[in-house]
Design a protein around this motif. Structure first.
Motif, mmCIF file in Angstrom:
data_model
loop_
_atom_site.group_PDB
_atom_site.id
_atom_site.type_symbol
_atom_site.label_atom_id
_atom_site.label_comp_id
_atom_site.label_asym_id
_atom_site.label_seq_id
_atom_site.Cartn_x
_atom_site.Cartn_y
_atom_site.Cartn_z
ATOM 1 N N LYS A 284 0.834 -1.100 -0.032
ATOM 2 C CA LYS A 284 -0.022 -0.041 -0.151
ATOM 3 C C LYS A 284 0.896 1.201 -0.048
ATOM 4 C CE LYS A 284 -3.507 -2.467 2.745
ATOM 5 N NZ LYS A 284 -4.016 -2.476 3.869
ATOM 6 N N VAL A 285 0.592 2.052 -0.745
ATOM 7 C CA VAL A 285 1.302 3.538 -0.727
ATOM 8 C C VAL A 285 0.287 4.637 -0.886
ATOM 9 C CG1 VAL A 285 2.437 5.127 -2.417
ATOM 10 C CG2 VAL A 285 2.925 2.746 -2.504
ATOM 11 N N ILE A 286 0.743 5.657 0.183
ATOM 12 C CA ILE A 286 0.012 7.089 0.279
ATOM 13 C C ILE A 286 0.605 7.841 -0.392
ATOM 14 C CG2 ILE A 286 -0.936 8.670 1.965
ATOM 15 C CD1 ILE A 286 -1.415 6.475 3.862
ATOM 16 N N LEU A 287 0.300 8.878 -1.265
ATOM 17 C CA LEU A 287 0.761 9.752 -1.915
ATOM 18 C C LEU A 287 0.342 11.033 -1.074
ATOM 19 C CD1 LEU A 287 0.757 9.326 -5.460
ATOM 20 C CD2 LEU A 287 2.378 8.683 -3.949
ATOM 21 N N VAL A 288 1.178 12.021 -0.472
ATOM 22 C CA VAL A 288 1.142 13.070 0.320
ATOM 23 C C VAL A 288 1.484 14.301 -0.360
ATOM 24 C CG1 VAL A 288 0.433 11.785 2.490
ATOM 25 C CG2 VAL A 288 2.977 12.782 1.953
ATOM 26 N N GLU A 289 1.235 15.633 0.150
ATOM 27 C CA GLU A 289 1.631 16.913 -0.405
ATOM 28 C C GLU A 289 3.245 16.990 -0.289
ATOM 29 O OE1 GLU A 289 -0.838 20.355 -0.388
ATOM 30 O OE2 GLU A 289 -2.518 19.059 -0.159
ATOM 31 N N LYS B 79 0.863 19.628 -4.640
ATOM 32 C CA LYS B 79 -0.103 19.029 -5.312
ATOM 33 C C LYS B 79 -0.289 19.168 -6.707
ATOM 34 C CE LYS B 79 -2.933 21.930 -2.774
ATOM 35 N NZ LYS B 79 -1.938 22.967 -2.237
ATOM 36 N N ASP B 80 0.503 20.210 -7.276
ATOM 37 C CA ASP B 80 0.549 20.202 -8.663
ATOM 38 C C ASP B 80 1.268 19.063 -9.308
ATOM 39 O OD1 ASP B 80 -0.893 22.255 -8.597
ATOM 40 O OD2 ASP B 80 0.613 23.903 -8.757
ATOM 41 N N ASN B 81 2.207 18.359 -8.789
ATOM 42 C CA ASN B 81 2.965 17.328 -9.241
ATOM 43 C C ASN B 81 2.245 15.776 -9.013
ATOM 44 O OD1 ASN B 81 5.240 18.911 -9.573
ATOM 45 N ND2 ASN B 81 5.739 18.746 -7.531
ATOM 46 N N LEU B 82 1.080 15.934 -8.810
ATOM 47 C CA LEU B 82 0.343 14.539 -8.447
ATOM 48 C C LEU B 82 0.500 13.593 -9.712
ATOM 49 C CD1 LEU B 82 -1.263 12.501 -6.698
ATOM 50 C CD2 LEU B 82 -3.299 13.943 -7.251
ATOM 51 N N SER B 83 -0.161 14.256 -10.846
ATOM 52 C CA SER B 83 0.025 13.493 -12.097
ATOM 53 C C SER B 83 1.322 12.707 -12.412
ATOM 54 C CB SER B 83 -0.378 14.307 -13.318
ATOM 55 O OG SER B 83 -1.804 14.733 -13.244
ATOM 56 N N ALA B 84 2.263 13.499 -12.377
ATOM 57 C CA ALA B 84 3.878 12.812 -12.650
ATOM 58 C C ALA B 84 4.044 12.097 -11.376
ATOM 59 C CB ALA B 84 4.805 13.990 -12.420
ATOM 60 N N ALA C 132 -10.883 20.475 -5.112
ATOM 61 C CA ALA C 132 -9.518 19.531 -4.625
ATOM 62 C C ALA C 132 -9.740 18.128 -5.185
ATOM 63 C CB ALA C 132 -9.405 19.516 -3.271
ATOM 64 N N PHE C 133 -10.981 17.803 -4.977
ATOM 65 C CA PHE C 133 -11.305 16.303 -5.352
ATOM 66 C C PHE C 133 -11.277 16.193 -6.790
ATOM 67 C CE2 PHE C 133 -14.414 12.779 -6.298
ATOM 68 C CZ PHE C 133 -13.923 11.942 -5.742
ATOM 69 N N SER D 263 -8.637 14.220 -11.837
ATOM 70 C CA SER D 263 -8.064 14.695 -13.091
ATOM 71 C C SER D 263 -6.593 14.155 -13.330
ATOM 72 C CB SER D 263 -7.993 16.274 -13.314
ATOM 73 O OG SER D 263 -9.118 16.892 -13.450
ATOM 74 N N ALA D 264 -5.950 14.180 -12.288
ATOM 75 C CA ALA D 264 -4.655 13.507 -12.130
ATOM 76 C C ALA D 264 -4.556 12.070 -12.358
ATOM 77 C CB ALA D 264 -4.086 13.897 -10.675
ATOM 78 N N LEU D 265 -5.516 11.453 -11.729
ATOM 79 C CA LEU D 265 -5.816 9.964 -11.855
ATOM 80 C C LEU D 265 -6.182 9.711 -13.253
ATOM 81 C CD1 LEU D 265 -7.970 9.373 -8.582
ATOM 82 C CD2 LEU D 265 -5.670 8.379 -9.009
ATOM 83 N N LEU D 266 -7.112 10.352 -14.003
ATOM 84 C CA LEU D 266 -7.463 10.184 -15.279
ATOM 85 C C LEU D 266 -5.976 10.273 -15.972
ATOM 86 C CD1 LEU D 266 -9.717 9.813 -17.469
ATOM 87 C CD2 LEU D 266 -10.022 12.343 -17.378
#
Length: 245
Positions: free
Chosen positions: A10-15, A44-49, A79-80, A85-88
């Motif tokens: 399991k992985v959690i991505l945090v800001e 947060k802007d780096n979530l897609s990458a 925010a959600f 969008s990043a997940l897509l």
């Protein structure tokens, strides 16, 4: 710096770093360290990458769950949607709502903080946990005084209040206290002298960077230095999120 390979299911991505230290401390407290890895994405802007890098990791196939946390800021719904969008963009499953997990492997769960509020951030959860602490009376008086004397407040009030609260946990030597009492009037003309050490220490938050910050104080829980009441109900939603991941 190159991210370490996936080694847990399991992985959690945090800001950022503060969130990494806090969630790592809470995971350790819940005895979930062998199961969950915490990864900061540096904003947060780096979530897609970050999500795309996760998919390219050799250990991606071992993942059973991905958790994503971020602040609500000024609009929890927005925010959600930004997370979706990043997940897509990363071609990953998209949950129907915050705290609702997707099916499949890995399943995806998103938590917007503070849970259940239209605005805010992780710092607000911490402030909720100490709302009845005597030091918060001093902290709130300090920011009320700033409003009256300077007609303005810090741009991020929640972060500023967390810093001020943590300053109240640091011990000043008597000589420093006396010096600050003498100089307080000079630093903010017209501001009344603080009648307590707590208010003087809170004043430091506007002039100096405290030794403690949110992440460091959260990580200190591992050493038995209780700056925050992690058993408080304010953290219930976070504990439930981690346990169900």
């Amino acid at each position: 710096m190159k991210e370490k390979p996936i080694s847990k299911p399991k992985v959690i991505l945090v800001e950022g770093k503060d969130e990494e230290l806090f969630f790592s401390s809470m995971i350790e407290r819940l005895e979930l360290t062998p199961e969950i890895d915490v990864r900061p994405i540096d904003g947060k802007d780096n979530l897609s990458a970050a999500l795309k890098a996760l998919k390219n990791d050799p250990g991606y196939l071992m993942l059973t769950s991905i958790g994503i946390t971020r602040d609500a800021d000024n609009d929890a719904d927005l925010a959600f949607r930004n997370v979706c969008s990043a997940l897509l963009n990363a071609q990953l499953p998209i949950p129907n709502d915050a705290l609702e997990s997707t099916g499949g492997k890995p399943r995806v769960t998103v938590m917007i903080l503070p849970v259940g509020r239209p605005t805010g951030m992780l710092e607000d959860v911490f402030l909720d946990s100490v709302a009845r602490d005597p030091a918060m009376k001093c902290v709130n008086s300090y920011f009320q005084c700033l409003t009256e004397c300077l007609n303005e407040l810090p741009g991020n009030l929640s972060k500023a209040k967390v810093r001020a609260f943590l300053v109240s946990r640091e011990v000043l030597e008597d000589s420093h206290f006396e010096f600050l009492q003498e100089k307080l009037e000079e630093w903010i003309p017209g501001m009344p002298l603080a009648p307590s050490a707590e208010k003087v220490q809170a004043f430091l938050a506007s002039k100096y960077k405290p030794t403690l910050n949110l992440g460091v104080s959260a990580a200190a829980q591992r050493k038995g230095e209780a700056y925050w009441p992690f058993d408080h109900a304010a953290f219930d939603a976070i504990r439930e999120f981690l346990a169900a991941l």
